[in-house]
Design a protein around this motif. Sequence first.
Motif, PDB file in Angstrom:
ATOM      1  N   ARG A 115      16.911  -6.585 -10.625  1.00 22.83           N
ATOM      2  CA  ARG A 115      17.237  -5.246 -11.098  1.00 22.83           C
ATOM      3  C   ARG A 115      18.186  -4.584 -10.118  1.00 22.83           C
ATOM      4  O   ARG A 115      18.297  -4.979  -8.977  1.00 22.83           O
ATOM      5  N   SER A 116      18.838  -3.501 -10.582  1.00 23.32           N
ATOM      6  CA  SER A 116      19.797  -2.793  -9.740  1.00 23.32           C
ATOM      7  C   SER A 116      19.127  -1.785  -8.821  1.00 23.32           C
ATOM      8  O   SER A 116      19.697  -1.404  -7.814  1.00 23.32           O
ATOM      9  N   ALA A 117      17.948  -1.314  -9.146  1.00 24.59           N
ATOM     10  CA  ALA A 117      17.295  -0.329  -8.278  1.00 24.59           C
ATOM     11  C   ALA A 117      15.799  -0.475  -8.301  1.00 24.59           C
ATOM     12  O   ALA A 117      15.163  -1.070  -9.049  1.00 24.59           O
TER      13      ALA A 117
END
Length: 132
Positions: A130-132
């Motif tokens: 995931r990005s964050a």
Amino acid sequence: RRTHYPVSKGGTQCIRDAKPESFSGIYIVCGRTDMRYGMDTLAAIIENRYHLPLFVPNTLFLFCGGKSSKIKGLLWEGDGFLLLTKRVEEGRFTWPRSSEEVRSLSPEQFHWFMQGFSIDPLIKDTNPKRSA
């Protein structure tokens, strides 16, 4: 074919300035090696423990002891061994300590190594979920 090291302004030859492309192969023996060993024992380590061809002209094997400020090199020149010892007065070599293996170095890695840089990249590729 002998390895010719470039001559510096003062007339001395420096392994640090050697052209790595002139070596047939460059190998680093990871972990710690007893620096009291001479050329016969170092050659036996390469042959018996790692089963690598030892008598390939211009092949350099590098060893490091407990202190990372001193290394030894074993070079087969076609007619005999050349044993090199390098001790840096300030700084140290970044030596792979985690395993008992022999690793092949590229000419670029050899250049980095002789300048005190790590031969392993410090930034590695990753595949985040995931990005964050």
